[in-house]
Design a protein around this motif. Structure first.
Motif, PDB file in Angstrom:
ATOM      1  N   MET A 106      56.891 -67.218  49.558  1.00 31.63           N
ATOM      2  CA  MET A 106      55.844 -67.300  50.567  1.00 31.63           C
ATOM      3  C   MET A 106      55.839 -68.684  51.229  1.00 31.63           C
ATOM      4  O   MET A 106      55.653 -68.797  52.439  1.00 31.63           O
ATOM      5  CB  MET A 106      54.490 -67.049  49.893  1.00 31.63           C
ATOM      6  N   GLY A 145      41.951 -75.543  33.545  1.00 34.21           N
ATOM      7  CA  GLY A 145      40.808 -75.147  32.718  1.00 34.21           C
ATOM      8  C   GLY A 145      39.721 -74.481  33.537  1.00 34.21           C
ATOM      9  O   GLY A 145      38.839 -73.847  33.002  1.00 34.21           O
ATOM     10  N   HIS A 155      39.896 -69.333  37.760  1.00 36.83           N
ATOM     11  CA  HIS A 155      39.254 -68.027  37.670  1.00 36.83           C
ATOM     12  C   HIS A 155      40.188 -67.034  36.977  1.00 36.83           C
ATOM     13  O   HIS A 155      39.756 -66.095  36.329  1.00 36.83           O
ATOM     14  CB  HIS A 155      38.950 -67.568  39.102  1.00 36.83           C
ATOM     15  N   TYR A 156      41.469 -67.259  37.140  1.00 40.73           N
ATOM     16  CA  TYR A 156      42.475 -66.385  36.540  1.00 40.73           C
ATOM     17  C   TYR A 156      43.125 -67.017  35.317  1.00 40.73           C
ATOM     18  O   TYR A 156      44.320 -66.857  35.091  1.00 40.73           O
ATOM     19  CB  TYR A 156      43.531 -66.017  37.575  1.00 40.73           C
ATOM     20  N   ILE A 157      42.335 -67.792  34.576  1.00 36.59           N
ATOM     21  CA  ILE A 157      42.720 -68.404  33.311  1.00 36.59           C
ATOM     22  C   ILE A 157      43.848 -69.434  33.466  1.00 36.59           C
ATOM     23  O   ILE A 157      43.588 -70.636  33.455  1.00 36.59           O
ATOM     24  CB  ILE A 157      43.113 -67.354  32.250  1.00 36.59           C
ATOM     25  N   GLY A 168      46.291 -69.242  36.006  1.00 34.06           N
ATOM     26  CA  GLY A 168      46.922 -69.099  37.315  1.00 34.06           C
ATOM     27  C   GLY A 168      47.313 -70.417  37.938  1.00 34.06           C
ATOM     28  O   GLY A 168      48.356 -70.521  38.588  1.00 34.06           O
ATOM     29  N   GLN A 189      50.618 -71.726  36.527  1.00 33.49           N
ATOM     30  CA  GLN A 189      51.721 -70.991  37.141  1.00 33.49           C
ATOM     31  C   GLN A 189      51.935 -71.482  38.568  1.00 33.49           C
ATOM     32  O   GLN A 189      53.062 -71.688  39.005  1.00 33.49           O
ATOM     33  CB  GLN A 189      51.395 -69.494  37.174  1.00 33.49           C
ATOM     34  N   LYS A 224      55.244 -73.067  40.232  1.00 36.38           N
ATOM     35  CA  LYS A 224      55.910 -72.334  41.315  1.00 36.38           C
ATOM     36  C   LYS A 224      56.032 -73.189  42.567  1.00 36.38           C
ATOM     37  O   LYS A 224      57.075 -73.200  43.229  1.00 36.38           O
ATOM     38  CB  LYS A 224      55.126 -71.053  41.640  1.00 36.38           C
ATOM     39  N   ALA A 268      63.220 -65.922  45.645  1.00 35.23           N
ATOM     40  CA  ALA A 268      62.763 -64.551  45.408  1.00 35.23           C
ATOM     41  C   ALA A 268      63.597 -63.839  44.362  1.00 35.23           C
ATOM     42  O   ALA A 268      63.269 -62.745  43.931  1.00 35.23           O
ATOM     43  CB  ALA A 268      62.793 -63.768  46.723  1.00 35.23           C
ATOM     44  N   ARG A 288      63.130 -66.971  39.123  1.00 38.96           N
ATOM     45  CA  ARG A 288      61.844 -66.404  38.715  1.00 38.96           C
ATOM     46  C   ARG A 288      61.734 -66.277  37.202  1.00 38.96           C
ATOM     47  O   ARG A 288      60.666 -66.426  36.637  1.00 38.96           O
ATOM     48  CB  ARG A 288      61.617 -65.063  39.406  1.00 38.96           C
ATOM     49  N   TRP A 289      62.866 -65.987  36.544  1.00 40.53           N
ATOM     50  CA  TRP A 289      62.832 -65.932  35.084  1.00 40.53           C
ATOM     51  C   TRP A 289      62.553 -67.310  34.511  1.00 40.53           C
ATOM     52  O   TRP A 289      61.712 -67.474  33.644  1.00 40.53           O
ATOM     53  CB  TRP A 289      64.170 -65.430  34.524  1.00 40.53           C
ATOM     54  N   GLY A 292      59.108 -68.413  35.230  1.00 38.83           N
ATOM     55  CA  GLY A 292      58.157 -67.590  34.487  1.00 38.83           C
ATOM     56  C   GLY A 292      58.060 -68.013  33.036  1.00 38.83           C
ATOM     57  O   GLY A 292      57.005 -68.008  32.430  1.00 38.83           O
ATOM     58  N   LYS A 293      59.203 -68.415  32.489  1.00 39.36           N
ATOM     59  CA  LYS A 293      59.232 -68.801  31.075  1.00 39.36           C
ATOM     60  C   LYS A 293      58.902 -70.278  30.878  1.00 39.36           C
ATOM     61  O   LYS A 293      58.855 -70.766  29.750  1.00 39.36           O
ATOM     62  CB  LYS A 293      60.629 -68.508  30.495  1.00 39.36           C
ATOM     63  N   THR A 304      56.226 -72.196  31.127  1.00 37.01           N
ATOM     64  CA  THR A 304      55.104 -72.573  30.264  1.00 37.01           C
ATOM     65  C   THR A 304      55.388 -72.226  28.808  1.00 37.01           C
ATOM     66  O   THR A 304      55.028 -72.962  27.907  1.00 37.01           O
ATOM     67  CB  THR A 304      53.813 -71.862  30.694  1.00 37.01           C
TER      68      THR A 304
END
Lengths: 206, 558
Positions: free
Chosen positions: A1, A21, A24-26, A28, A31, A35, A106, A111-112, A115-116, A118
Motif C-alpha cells: 500500500m 500497549g 486497539h488491535y493489541i 497491530g 506489526q 511493516k 506483496a 511477508r513471511w 510476519g515472523k 516479532t
C-alpha cells in the motif's frame, strides 16, 4: 500500500499509530512499525530517499505532538522536493523501479520474514535462537536485496529473452551475482533457457 | 461492473461547526463534479430528522445505491446514518462517512482555504471508496448460555453468584482446596468494620449450595479454545481431566501478597507484614505496645513502580484497631504519601489521627532503619533523626500479580500490563472487558483492589458477561476478514500465527488445507490480509482495492 502510494505519485508517506500497549488491535502497532520499516528499506533499496517514509506514534490525546510530527515530516519532504529530487535515483528511472518494490513487498518471502519478525525477536526460531531487532533487520536487508533483484530480473525477462551480461548491465549488479539469481529462478522453474546468442545463453521468464 | 453506480453526497453544516469555518456550498458544488455522483445536498444538520428524511427520499427518488455523508465522527453518527439507509431499503454497508468536522473544520479554523481544499480531498476519497463498496450482511452466531469464572476469591464468588442467580450455569474454578483467596487471611474490613470471615462464610455457603454453580476446587485450567459463545475448556482436578463448553469467561484470579524478604530485617516474627498482622488479630495473639508501620515496602521503587493503593487503608484500619483495643499503645505510620481516597477513607484517616496514631513522612532516599528495639527515621520538619521504640514492626507490602497470569493470558489471548496484571480493553470505556470479546475481568487480577472495589467490579463484570448471555444470539458487524480467494490460499498458516484474536484456523477442505475465518472472533484489524502473500484474505469494506482507490483519488487532486 505504501509502495502503491509512491507509484501513484505521492512524495511522502507517513504512518502514525498508537503508542505501544495502546493499540486497539493489541499488537497491530508492532506489526505496523515493522511493516513500514520493511517498506522503507525496500523503497530505499530501489532508489527512494528514506526521508520520504515515516512511522511514528501518537495518542489521540496528543494533538500538539501530532501536529509537530506531521509538520516536521512535511517539511522534510518539502525540502527534498517532488519525487526524483534528493533521491538516489532520478525520474523516470525511479518510477520504473517503484512497481518492483511493490511486487517484492506483496510476495511471500518478505511477508513471511516480516510476519515472523516479532516471533523471532521474542520467542526465537524453531531452534530457540532469539534474534535482536538489529540482527533481524540485517538479515532482512540481504533478503530485500535478493527479492528486489529477483523481481527485477523477472520483469526484464518477461519483456524479452536476455543474457546474464545484459541483465547485469540493466540491473547495475555484478554479472556473477545476477547469474546466481537466474540459476535460482531456473531451479524454481520461473525462468527457462531460451536459446544461445554468441557464446552466452539467453533466458526468458517461464 | 454491470451495476450503474449512483452516489448521493450529503454535506453537513453541523450548524456553525462546519459551515462556520468552511464554505459548505462550494464544497457541495465540488462534490457534484465527482464521477458517479448523481445527487448532492447540503444540510444544516444531516443527523436531524429533516436531514435523515432527505437521505431517505433521495435514495428512493434518485435511486441512489451508495450514500456518502460528509459530517462528523463515524464513532457517534455512523450507526444512525447506516440505519437510515437501511430504512430506505439500501444495504447499510453501502454507506461511507467522511469526517470534515473533527479532523477538518475544527482543526483548521484559521485556515479557511486550506480547510476547504482538505474537505474536498476527503470527500473525493470517500466517493472513490463508496463506488467500490459491496453490500454486507450482519453475522449471526449462537451463544452457549454458560459461564466460566476463574478464581474463587471474593470477586470470583460474587460474579459467579450473580450469573447463577440470573439462571445461567456457572463453572467456578479455584486452584486451591478452599474458596476465599486472600479474604481467608483477613480480619476486619474497612471502612464498615465488617468481619472478613463472616462475609467469606456467607458467600462460600451460597456458592456451594447454589444449584446453578458447579464448584471445582483444587482445579487448574489446562486449555481454553474457541471464541465468544463457544469456548471449550479443559480443566484438571487433582490430575483428572475434564472438559466442558461455556459462552463467556470471567477472570477473577486475584493477586499475591509481596513477601519482603531481606527488607527492613523482615523475619515474620518481630518484623511482619500487614497480612500477617491480620492473622495475629484473628488468632487474638496481638499484644504489642509500640508498633511502627512502614509503608511502600517493595512498592513504588525501581522494581515495582506502581502504587498498590490498598496498603494505606490497610495500615490505617489496623492502626485504628490497635488503638481502639489499647489506647495506650503507640502506633507510628512511616509513609511516603497517603492514599485515603473517598469520603469514608478520609474519615478513617482523620479518626486514626484523633485516636493518636502518629504519621511521619519519610524520604525514599533516606528510608527508616529497623533496629533491635527501635526504628530510626529522619523527620523532615524537625530536620533530625528520631528513634522510635518498637516491639513490633509492620511492613505494608504491595499486592503483586499472580504467577499464573502469563500462562492464562496466553491461553485466552488477552493482554497483561507491565506489572503482569491483566489489562482491560479501555481504561474508561471498557474497564471490565478485554479486547477479546466474551472475556471479562474483576478484582485483584486487574489491579490491587479493596474488598469493596473487588465486589463492585465483580458485579460489573458479571453484568457485562450477562449481556451476550441474555441475547442468546450474537449479531456481529460484518466488517471482518474473509477468505476472498479460496483457490489462492495455500493453507500456510502465517495469518493464523499472527492473528491476535485467534479468529483464524486451518481446516481441511476438498481443496486441501485452507484458512477459515471465525467471524464472531474477528475484529477486522487486517493483520491477516496485510500478511497474506497470496492476497487470498481481505477485509470487508476495507479491501486493498478500496483503500488503493482512495489513495489514488487523493493523489489525483494534487
Amino acid at each position: 500500500m505504501i509502495a502503491e502510494a509512491f507509484v501513484n505519485g505521492a512524495d511522502g508517506v507517513m504512518v502514525i499509530g498508537c503508542h505501544f500497549g495502546d493499540c486497539h488491535y493489541i499488537t497491530g502497532n508492532f506489526q505496523g512499525k515493522i511493516k513500514v520499516g520493511l517498506a522503507e528499506r525496500v523503497l530505499t533499496y530501489v532508489g527512494l530517499n528514506p526521508k520520504r517514509v515515516a512511522f511514528d506514534q501518537c495518542s489521540s490525546a496528543e494533538g500538539e505532538r501530532f501536529v509537530k510530527l506531521v509538520t516536521n515530516f512535511n517539511q522534510g519532504v518539502r525540502e527534498l522536493g517532488p519525487l526524483g529530487n534528493g533521491d538516489r535515483l532520478q525520474l523516470p528511472e525511479l518510477k520504473e523501479k517503484l512497481p518492483i518494490a511493490k511486487t517484492a513487498l506483496a510476495k511471500e518471502k518478505l511477508r513471511w520474514v516480516v510476519g515472523k519478525f516479532t516471533v523471532f525477536a521474542s520467542e526465537g526460531n524453531k531452534y530457540g535462537e532469539v534474534f535482536t531487532e538489529h540482527e533481524m533487520w540485517r538479515t532482512l536487508d540481504t533478503i530485500v536485496m535478493d527479492e528486489v533483484a529477483t523481481h527485477e530480473i523477472l520483469r526484464e525477462l518477461r519483456q524479452e529473452p536476455l543474457a546474464v551480461t545484459e541483465l547485469a548491465k540493466r540491473l547495475k549488479l555484478p554479472p556473477p551475482q545476477v547469474l546466481r539469481y537466474v540459476l535460482a529462478l531456473q531451479r524454481r522453474e520461473l525462468v527457462d533457457l531460451d536459446g544461445v546468442k554468441g557464446t552466452s545463453p539467453l533466458y526468458k521468464a517461464a | 461492473m454491470a451495476e450503474d453506480i449512483r452516489i448521493g453526497v450529503f454535506v453537513c453544516d453541523c450548524g456553525s461547526n462546519i459551515a462556520g469555518y468552511l464554505d459548505c456550498p462550494d464544497i457541495a458544488e465540488y462534490a457534484k463534479t465527482l464521477s458517479n455522483v448523481v445527487f448532492v445536498k447540503e444540510n444544516l444538520y444531516t443527523c436531524s430528522e429533516a436531514g435523515i428524511n432527505e437521505i431517505k427520499d433521495a435514495i428512493k427518488e434518485e435511486k441512489l445505491n451508495r450514500v456518502v455523508v460528509a459530517s462528523c465522527s463515524p464513532r457517534t453518527h455512523e450507526p444512525l446514518f447506516r440505519e437510515s439507509c437501511a430504512e430506505a431499503g439500501l444495504n447499510p454497508y453501502l454507506f461511507e462517512m467522511v469526517n470534515i468536522r473533527d479532523q477538518c473544520s475544527w482543526v483548521h479554523m484559521q485556515e479557511r482555504q486550506d480547510g476547504n481544499q482538505k474537505a474536498m480531498d476527503l470527500i473525493r476519497m470517500g466517493v472513490a471508496k463508496a463506488a467500490l463498496l459491496q453490500p454486507q450482511e450482519p453475522i449471526q452466531s449462537e451463544m452457549d448460555p454458560k459461564a466460566l469464572v476463574i478464581g474463587g476469591g471474593i470477586s470470583g464468588m460474587t460474579s459467579a453468584l450473580v450469573l447463577a442467580n440470573r439462571g445461567y450455569q456457572v463453572f467456578l474454578v479455584e486452584k486451591s482446596k478452599e474458596l476465599g483467596g486472600l479474604l481467608r487471611n483477613l480480619h476486619k474490613l474497612a471502612p464498615a468494620n465488617v468481619d472478613a470471615q463472616e462475609l467469606l462464610a456467607k458467600q462460600a455457603e451460597a456458592v456451594k449450595n447454589h444449584e446453578n454453580i458447579s464448584l471445582l476446587t483444587s482445579t487448574t485450567i489446562k486449555e481454553i479454545q474457541g471464541y465468544i459463545g463457544h469456548y471449550n475448556v479443559t480443566v484438571s482436578t487433582n490430575g483428572t481431566e475434564d472438559n466442558f463448553g461455556v459462552g463467556v469467561i470471567i477472570i477473577a484470579t486475584g493477586a499475591k501478597v509481596f513477601r519482603p524478604e531481606g527488607l527492613y530485617n523482615y523475619d515474620g516474627k518481630g518484623v511482619i507484614t500487614q497480612f500477617e498482622l491480620e492473622g495475629l488479630f484473628r488468632a487474638n495473639k496481638f499484644k504489642a505496645k509500640n508498633v511502627v508501620m512502614i509503608q511502600c515496602v517493595g512498592a513504588r521503587d525501581e522494581e515495582r513502580k506502581y502504587c498498590s493503593r490498598i496498603c494505606c487503608m490497610t495500615a490505617i484500619k489496623n492502626a485504628i484497631a490497635i488503638k481502639e483495643k489499647d489506647p495506650k499503645a503507640n502506633v507510628h505510620i512511616l509513609y511516603r504519601d497517603i492514599q485515603a481516597y473517598g469520603t469514608e477513607n478520609e474519615a478513617l484517616f482523620q479518626r486514626s489521627k484523633q485516636l493518636g496514631v502518629r504519621y511521619i513522612k519519610y524520604d525514599q532516599e533516606k528510608p527508616p532503619e529497623v533496629r533491635k528495639d527501635g526504628v530510626k527515621v529522619y523527620h523532615h520538619l524537625l530536620g533530625r533523626e528520631l528513634e522510635l521504640p518498637q516491639d513490633l514492626v509492620v511492613l505494608s507490602t504491595p499486592l503483586i500479580a499472580g504467577e499464573d497470569n502469563e500462562e492464562l493470558s496466553k491461553l485466552l489471548r488477552v493482554t497483561l500490563d507491565e506489572n503482569k496484571f491483566f489489562l482491560e480493553a479501555h481504561v474508561k470505556l471498557k474497564p471490565l472487558d478485554f479486547a477479546t470479546d466474551g472475556v471479562y475481568l474483576c478484582g485483584n487480577a486487574h489491579y490491587p483492589a479493596t474488598i469493596r472495589e473487588a465486589v463492585s467490579q465483580a458485579l460489573g463484570a458479571a453484568s457485562r458477561a450477562s449481556i451476550p448471555l441474555a441475547k442468546g444470539m450474537m449479531t456481529v458487524e460484518p466488517i471482518v476478514s474473509i477468505l476472498a480467494d479460496e483457490d489462492a490460499c495455500r493453507g500456510c498458516g502465517l495469518c493464523v500465527a499472527l492473528c491476535p484474536y485467534g479468529a483464524l484456523e486451518i481446516v481441511k477442505t476438498e481443496k486441501g488445507r485452507k484458512v477459515s475465518v471465525i467471524p464472531v472472533a474477528c475484529k477486522g484489524c487486517g493483520v491477516c490480509a496485510a500478511t497474506c502473500y497470496q492476497h487470498a484474505l481481505s477485509i470487508n469494506s476495507y479491501t486493498d482495492q478500496q483503500v488503493e482507490e482512495q489513495i489514488r483519488a487523493f493523489l489525483s487532486g494534487s
